[in-house]
Design a protein around this motif. Structure first.
Motif, PDB file in Angstrom:
ATOM      1  N   PRO A 534     -52.812  26.230  -3.795  1.00 18.93           N
ATOM      2  CA  PRO A 534     -53.747  26.435  -2.774  1.00 18.93           C
ATOM      3  C   PRO A 534     -55.209  25.675  -2.683  1.00 18.93           C
ATOM      4  N   ALA A 535     -55.799  25.643  -3.802  1.00 15.04           N
ATOM      5  CA  ALA A 535     -57.130  25.082  -3.867  1.00 15.04           C
ATOM      6  C   ALA A 535     -56.927  23.491  -3.586  1.00 15.04           C
ATOM      7  N   LEU A 536     -55.757  22.946  -3.960  1.00 10.68           N
ATOM      8  CA  LEU A 536     -55.718  21.762  -4.207  1.00 10.68           C
ATOM      9  C   LEU A 536     -54.789  21.026  -2.980  1.00 10.68           C
ATOM     10  N   ILE A 537     -54.378  21.904  -1.990  1.00 12.67           N
ATOM     11  CA  ILE A 537     -53.693  21.244  -0.880  1.00 12.67           C
ATOM     12  C   ILE A 537     -54.445  21.408   0.496  1.00 12.67           C
ATOM     13  N   THR A 538     -54.009  20.661   1.298  1.00 14.13           N
ATOM     14  CA  THR A 538     -54.398  20.505   2.797  1.00 14.13           C
ATOM     15  C   THR A 538     -52.919  20.695   3.570  1.00 14.13           C
ATOM     16  N   LEU A 539     -53.224  21.748   4.637  1.00 14.08           N
ATOM     17  CA  LEU A 539     -51.879  21.848   5.501  1.00 14.08           C
ATOM     18  C   LEU A 539     -52.380  21.100   6.638  1.00 14.08           C
ATOM     19  N   HIS A 540     -51.037  20.546   7.336  1.00 10.28           N
ATOM     20  CA  HIS A 540     -51.115  19.585   8.172  1.00 10.28           C
ATOM     21  C   HIS A 540     -50.040  19.911   9.370  1.00 10.28           C
ATOM     22  N   ILE A 541     -50.220  19.602  10.624  1.00  6.60           N
ATOM     23  CA  ILE A 541     -49.083  19.673  11.644  1.00  6.60           C
ATOM     24  C   ILE A 541     -48.753  18.261  11.869  1.00  6.60           C
ATOM     25  N   GLN A 542     -47.203  18.013  11.883  1.00  3.25           N
ATOM     26  CA  GLN A 542     -46.790  16.859  12.274  1.00  3.25           C
ATOM     27  C   GLN A 542     -46.782  16.935  13.806  1.00  3.25           C
ATOM     28  N   GLU A 543     -47.599  16.114  14.617  1.00  7.77           N
ATOM     29  CA  GLU A 543     -47.788  15.825  15.883  1.00  7.77           C
ATOM     30  C   GLU A 543     -46.226  15.700  16.511  1.00  7.77           C
ATOM     31  N   ASP A 544     -45.762  14.823  16.026  1.00 11.98           N
ATOM     32  CA  ASP A 544     -44.400  14.531  16.477  1.00 11.98           C
ATOM     33  C   ASP A 544     -43.261  15.506  16.589  1.00 11.98           C
ATOM     34  N   ILE A 545     -43.460  16.636  15.615  1.00 10.88           N
ATOM     35  CA  ILE A 545     -42.461  17.544  15.538  1.00 10.88           C
ATOM     36  C   ILE A 545     -42.858  18.969  16.373  1.00 10.88           C
ATOM     37  N   CYS A 546     -44.148  19.106  16.205  1.00 10.40           N
ATOM     38  CA  CYS A 546     -44.742  20.360  16.786  1.00 10.40           C
ATOM     39  C   CYS A 546     -44.343  20.363  18.222  1.00 10.40           C
ATOM     40  N   THR A 547     -43.879  21.668  18.506  1.00  9.70           N
ATOM     41  CA  THR A 547     -43.361  21.907  19.993  1.00  9.70           C
ATOM     42  C   THR A 547     -44.514  22.682  20.689  1.00  9.70           C
ATOM     43  N   GLY A 548     -45.518  23.126  19.966  1.00 14.44           N
ATOM     44  CA  GLY A 548     -46.775  23.897  20.473  1.00 14.44           C
ATOM     45  C   GLY A 548     -46.226  25.258  21.155  1.00 14.44           C
ATOM     46  N   CYS A 549     -45.281  25.869  20.281  1.00 10.66           N
ATOM     47  CA  CYS A 549     -44.881  26.987  20.595  1.00 10.66           C
ATOM     48  C   CYS A 549     -45.883  28.185  20.309  1.00 10.66           C
ATOM     49  N   GLY A 550     -46.825  27.644  19.443  1.00  8.69           N
ATOM     50  CA  GLY A 550     -47.949  28.748  19.070  1.00  8.69           C
ATOM     51  C   GLY A 550     -47.727  29.670  18.138  1.00  8.69           C
ATOM     52  N   ALA A 551     -46.588  29.852  17.345  1.00  7.42           N
ATOM     53  CA  ALA A 551     -46.015  30.847  16.402  1.00  7.42           C
ATOM     54  C   ALA A 551     -47.028  30.807  15.253  1.00  7.42           C
ATOM     55  N   CYS A 552     -47.530  29.315  14.828  1.00  4.33           N
ATOM     56  CA  CYS A 552     -48.362  29.302  13.708  1.00  4.33           C
ATOM     57  C   CYS A 552     -49.876  29.802  14.032  1.00  4.33           C
ATOM     58  N   ALA A 553     -50.186  29.667  15.270  1.00  2.00           N
ATOM     59  CA  ALA A 553     -51.596  29.999  15.638  1.00  2.00           C
ATOM     60  C   ALA A 553     -51.559  31.563  15.577  1.00  2.00           C
ATOM     61  N   SER A 562     -55.198  25.646  16.376  1.00  2.80           N
ATOM     62  CA  SER A 562     -55.621  25.857  17.671  1.00  2.80           C
ATOM     63  C   SER A 562     -54.739  24.661  18.537  1.00  2.80           C
ATOM     64  N   GLY A 563     -54.544  25.079  19.614  1.00  2.00           N
ATOM     65  CA  GLY A 563     -53.876  23.918  20.391  1.00  2.00           C
ATOM     66  C   GLY A 563     -53.475  24.626  21.920  1.00  2.00           C
ATOM     67  N   GLU A 564     -53.179  23.720  22.708  1.00  2.00           N
ATOM     68  CA  GLU A 564     -52.694  24.240  24.067  1.00  2.00           C
ATOM     69  C   GLU A 564     -51.382  24.516  23.919  1.00  2.00           C
ATOM     70  N   LYS A 565     -50.818  25.653  24.873  1.00  2.00           N
ATOM     71  CA  LYS A 565     -49.407  25.718  24.684  1.00  2.00           C
ATOM     72  C   LYS A 565     -48.657  24.485  25.238  1.00  2.00           C
ATOM     73  N   LYS A 566     -47.462  24.323  24.480  1.00  2.00           N
ATOM     74  CA  LYS A 566     -46.496  23.483  24.734  1.00  2.00           C
ATOM     75  C   LYS A 566     -47.128  21.858  24.138  1.00  2.00           C
ATOM     76  N   GLU A 567     -48.445  21.847  23.548  1.00  2.00           N
ATOM     77  CA  GLU A 567     -48.976  20.753  23.119  1.00  2.00           C
ATOM     78  C   GLU A 567     -49.087  20.957  21.537  1.00  2.00           C
TER      79      GLU A 567
END
Lengths: 594, 352, 173
Positions: A534-553, A562-567
């Motif tokens: 954990p201390a040596l990683i960063t987490l990223h969201i791939q914009e082209d795959i993310c559907t903005g469902c908000g489950a992660c948030a 953070s992010g707008e719904k469906k974005e």
């Protein structure tokens, strides 16, 4: 196999099956069969080895053709029974069919050589009659009525079998020591304290074929001159304990245990001792202390248990797998057993395939196979088509071997030469998503936790090694840490009292040897390329795959997403605690660690 | 018991088959360091300091636990052994307070001596250290588990030698301590305060409260004497500093006690210099007890005995002796009663 | 699962009641080295090893209390504190570790507010890490009471546990 003119259904009913839901399948099958609509009956068996497709049912028709189905559920039961009644095969569910060896996962079995597992999954382990119908207890009868103890020891010596608990000491020689030891009372102990994480061979054998172990014990007891035996079994194996109880009771009824067994004047009995949760009790002298009701702390050897064991009496301790092979060796001859294998490692070895391997389960292969054959031909390679990175053999006492050593033979000496050990038979396959430093840290945390605390090198040494590894994993490692690990590893190995400490550094030493670059990445580049630490990683969201469902948030415990719904959403790296909950939650697999 | 020839560090040794390598070496002037071993108890093999190399053996063997066999060739100080001993000491010190300056055991600490001998400075392996509370829950024995090296000597002496069993290891691994169940104070345990655990503790983990701060081992003069409490005759070493007894110990493997003492022998010494202690006989004069010379006091006793004998016969006199006298003294009193006075009225305080 | 809530109230004997212990002591009377089975059976009867019971056991079976306590604190199976209504065991075997068991434990800790080995203040759940339970092909695994939950994802943990939370096994939501 005769099914009495009916369709026979055998449900895999070992711990793995039950954990996967076999009980619900059993209930559903019983309910359906009770309607009388189907010309079929149900039986149970131990683990068939296909743990990766549990719950499993083997269907044998009156002509003896068998089909093994996997991934069953209560919902699928009626469909299954209809197919059975109609003589139809449900191709999609097939794990193996006897008339088409190539179908399903057929090569999983085809590439094995089953001696120890000869009955596992084939007979009802709770029925002594079924065991006897396979020729069971004939070896014990033969041994007791027509062979001298010395002849038995010779035969076992000829087979070349070595202790399957991990150390690989020749069993015949061991029996010889106990036989020659002076003493009126001698004891035999079956070591069923299978504590290696990732190993479940002994459990599967005890659950699937308890009589084979008992028969092996009868032979061993007679050979060394022990009238009383103990099975020291982990309390974490309730099903194995239950089946052993049933088996021992049946043996008393049949005159195979107790006084004057097999019509001879030889007395032999077995008591079960339940372990209480201490890995170190797999070590012989600790196991003895535990049976005596003490803290399971080892003592130095010599004196060896063969001379001074349980309650100070000569004691012979064998592992489950070793004992289960004995009846086969006596029935078929040591020479035949020795015809399988390599020059110094004879017979077969049972492995537990787990981790990132496609077919995780129980497999028995001849010695002399290559690791590649075990992992790829039997195990079906790495899951999800990922690249093989390492195989961890021998659990916390063993080591991690890289792809370049896949052609190493399954052979005690060949494996020891790599720095790993044959061990009891756990094989954990790692792919690119496994961090080798983290894996070494994991094993050290295990041994450190399980250290009895008696000797200094193990008690404090493993603690210090673990602290160094934890430091490296958290990005605070220093270049000198690798040297510290080397020094500690060497002195702990040479200085520890028992094999727990003596082998504890192996996972670190082998990863340092074969995956040093990962250590250097952690220390110098502050990177965990596997994306684990954990201390040596960063987490990223791939914009082209993310559907903005908000489950992660929603699941993020620190509101870092953070992010707008469906974005497309984004992770704030400063707030993120790298718990990876979002990663496991994302339905689109849009989140990755780097 | 068979005779055994072996070779330790190039020296041919003849001994018997019941000896451990450590014993055979010590008897022949070869010192193998050890921490968890002590003559009064069964060998334990835990600290690994006494590891030696035996030619032909698989791995290194603890000298304290391994019995000698004929033809054995032993090396006690190879480069590897010294390296391992040093690592072990460093590991112990990595979880040990560095307060030797004020530690009660400085000068008589086996760990300190070995660290000094092997030139070990705690540097390479740092990590978590234990910080337990110092337990002084009774007037005699203090426990400081921070200084415990888990050699188990206190547990073993209490169980094997005393048969009491106050302590056992509690917990497992790095966090184990030789504890008392439920962390109860010693007064609530079966402890008899014999202080045997104090006598065997190789560090400052278990120490005697009455001796605290009263003198380093090199500041005291040891005066050998025989314990005056009972007829066993245990040998005592009175640790005397500037005329004051500051501690009592018993020399190992000497005399009937073999180094073992009970609560009286070890802790019952305050009477020696107590202000209430009589230093001259007292004679009652006019209802008051006044100091007198021995001659006067004994003369008075003799006169009274004679008077009683003359008036009422020898059996009007009775002699009461003391458990704190030696056997010889008790014998002489008995002789006085039977042969000189002529009575069998002799008894002893232990029967009361 | 519906009847589990009430069953557990009576599933263990009260430490003030020595009767079950006396029965256990009798079962092993005269048997050599029976301390561990004695403790196992006692824990089964009482749910944990209460101090009163441990003292009575030591006296009744002829052991020094220190010995009994030493053994009880050596083996991970023995508990000196009462456990919650539901016992959650998270497997930390190798296969489970590689499959992310630590994340599972963490998520349970976050949800229940207790660490490994602790019991929630309402005595509903006790969380424990265990070593390999031998069901590696289902990793990662969590066992709640007798139920195995395999191939878990951290994100699903709460859902599973909520099922056990309500007094009668009903969902709380």
């Amino acid at each position: 196999m005769s099914t009495g003119g009916k369709n026979k259904l055998v449900l895999g009913y070992g711990t793995c099956g039950i954990a996967a839901g076999a009980t619900a399948v059993k209930d559903a099958l019983e309910n359906e069969l009770a309607t009388g609509k189907y010309d079929a009956y149900l039986d149970i068996a131990g683990c068939m080895g296909f743990c990766f497709r549990e719950p499993i049912v083997e269907v044998t028709d009156p002509d003896g053709r068998s089909v093994i189905y996997g991934d069953l559920s209560p919902k699928r039961v009626s469909r299954l029974l209809e197919a059975v009644a109609g003589g139809e095969v449900i191709e999609d569910w097939v794990v193996r069919r006897s008339d088409e060896p190539g179908a399903g996962e057929g090569d999983f079995l085809a590439n094995q050589h089953r001696i120890v597992l000869r009955n596992c999954g084939n007979i009802n382990p709770e029925s002594i009659e079924e065991y006897i119908s396979t020729g069971g207890y004939e070896a014990a009868r033969k041994a007791l009525t027509s062979m001298t103890p010395e002849e038995l020891i010779d035969e076992v010596g000829k087979s070349g079998i070595r202790g399957r608990g991990g150390a690989g000491f020749p069993t015949g020689t061991k029996w010889g020591f106990a036989r020659k030891a002076k003493g009126e009372q001698k004891y035999l102990v079956c070591n069923a304290d299978e504590g290696d994480p990732g190993a479940f061979m002994d459990r599967s054998v005890l659950e699937g074929d308890p009589h084979a172990v008992i028969e092996g014990m009868i032979v061993a007891g007679y050979a060394i001159g022990a009238t009383q035996a103990y099975i020291y079994c982990r309390a974490e194996y309730p099903l194995a304990l239950k089946r052993l109880d049933i088996a021992i009771a049946a043996c008393h009824e049949w005159g195979y245990l107790g006084q004057g067994i097999f019509g001879t004047d030889w007395d032999f009995d077995i008591k079960i001792k339940k372990g209480a949760g201490a890995f170190v009790c797999g070590e012989e002298t600790a196991l003895i202390a535990s049976i005596e009701g003490k803290r399971g702390m080892p003592r130095p050897r010599p004196p060896f248990p063969a001379n001074e064991g349980l309650w100070g009496k000569p004691t012979n301790i064998n592992n489950v797998e070793t004992l289960a092979a004995i009846p086969w060796i006596i029935a078929n001859g040591g020479d035949r057993y020795a015809s399988v294998g390599t020059e110094k490692s004879k017979g077969t070895k049972v492995f537990c395939l787990a981790g990132k391997v496609r077919r995780s389960g129980l497999a028995e292969v001849p010695m002399g196979y290559t690791l590649r054959q075990v992992i790829f031909d039997v195990g079906g390679g790495v899951r999800e088509g990922k690249e093989f990175k390492a195989v961890q053999m021998g659990g916390p006492s063993g080591g991690c071997l890289p792809a370049s050593l896949l052609d190493t033979l399954v052979d005690y000496d060949a494996i020891t030469a790599t720095g790993a050990i044959m061990g009891s038979g756990g094989m954990i396959v790692a792919d690119s998503s496994t961090c080798m430093v983290d894996l070494a840290r994991y094993f050290l945390s295990f041994t450190q936790e399980e250290s009895c605390g008696k000797c200094v090198p193990c008690r404090i040494g493993t603690k210090r090694m673990l602290e160094i590894l934890a430091r490296i994993c958290s990005g605070e490692g220093e270049p000198e840490d690798l040297e510290r690990l080397d020094i500690l590893a060497g002195d702990i190995k040479a200085g520890s009292l028992c094999a727990l400490g003596g082998t504890a550094p192996n996972p670190v030493l082998t990863t340092l040897k074969y995956f040093r670059n990962e250590y250097e990445d952690h220390i110098l580049r502050k990177k965990c390329t596997a994306g684990v630490c954990p201390a040596l990683i960063t987490l990223h969201i791939q914009e082209d795959i993310c559907t903005g469902c908000g489950a992660c948030a929603k699941i993020c415990p620190v509101e870092a997403i953070s992010g707008e719904k469906k974005e497309p959403h984004a992770i704030d790296a400063d707030t993120c605690i790298r718990c990876k909950l979002c990663l496991s939650r994302c339905p689109e697999e849009a989140i990755y660690a780097e | 018991m068979e005779q055994v020839h072996l070779n330790i560090d190039g020296k041919d040794i003849l001994t018997t088959s019941d000896r451990t390598i450590l014993e055979a070496a010590r008897e022949n002037g070869i010192r193998i360091p050890s921490l968890c071993n002590e003559q009064r108890m069964e060998p334990y093999g835990a600290c690994r300091i006494c590891l030696v190399e035996v030619e032909g053996a698989r791995g290194l063997l603890p000298a304290c636990y391994t019995t000698v066999t004929d033809g054995m060739v032993v090396h006690t100080a190879t480069e590897e052994l010294i390296r391992i001993r040093r690592t072990i000491l460093e590991l112990i010190l990595s979880d040990h307070p560095k307060d030797c300056m004020t530690c009660e055991s400085t000068g008589s600490c086996e760990l300190q001596d070995l660290a000094y001998e092997y030139g070990v400075k705690d540097a390479r392996f740092r990590g978590e250290e234990h910080h337990y509370e110092v337990l002084a829950d009774n007037p005699l024995i203090e426990r400081d588990y921070d200084k415990c090296i888990l050699c188990g000597r206190c547990i073993r002496i209490c169980r094997e030698v005393q048969g009491v069993g106050v302590y056992d290891f509690v917990n497992r691994g790095f966090d184990s301590v030789p504890g008392i169940p439920y962390d109860k104070p010693m007064m609530e345990s079966p402890c008899e305060f014999c202080g045997q655990c104090v006598s065997t503790c190789p560090t400052g983990a278990i120490t005697s409260i009455p001796s605290k701060g009263k003198g380093r081992s090199w500041q005291v003069e040891k005066v050998r004497t025989t314990c005056a409490y009972c007829g066993c005759g245990c040998q005592l070493d009175l640790h005397v500093r500037e005329g004051e007894i500051v501690e009592v110990s018993s020399p190992l493997m000497v005399g009937p006690g073999q180094g073992n003492l009970c609560v009286k022998g070890r802790y019952g010494y305050s009477f020696v210099q107590h202000e209430d202690r009589l230093t001259t006989p007292l004679v009652r004069k006019g209802g008051d007890l006044v100091p007198a010379a021995w001659e006067e006091a004994l003369g008075m006793v003799a006169n009274h005995i004679r008077e009683a004998m003359d008036d009422e016969g020898p059996d009007s006199v009775a002699f009461l002796s003391s458990a704190r006298c030696t056997n010889e003294e008790n014998y002489l009193l008995m002789k006085l009663a039977r042969a000189v006075v002529g009575t069998n009225n002799v008894d002893h305080c232990a029967r009361l | 699962m519906d009847d589990k809530g009430c069953e557990c109230k009576q599933r263990f004997a009260d430490p003030d009641n020595q009767e079950p212990l006396l029965g256990i002591l009798e079962r092993y009377a005269g048997e050599k080295g029976a301390l561990i089975p004695l403790l196992q059976d006692t824990q089964e009867a009482y749910g944990y090893l209460d101090e009163k019971i441990m003292r009575a056991l030591a006296k009744g079976a002829g052991y020094q209390l220190s010995q009994v306590y030493g053994v009880a604190t050596f083996y991970t199976q023995f508990r000196l504190e009462p456990i919650g209504e539901h016992l959650i065991r998270v497997c930390h075997g190798t296969a489970c570790h590689v499959a992310g068991a630590e994340l599972i434990s963490e998520e349970i800790s976050n949800f229940l507010g207790v660490k490994d080995g602790q019991t929630t203040p309402d005595m509903k759940f006790t969380l424990e890490s265990v070593m390999c339970v031998g069901a590696c092909s289902l990793s990662p695994i969590m066992i709640v009471d007798e139920d195995t939950h395999g191939k878990l994802k951290p994100a699903n943990v709460r859902k599973v546990l909520k099922k056990y939370r309500g007094g009668n096994g009903e969902k709380e939501e």
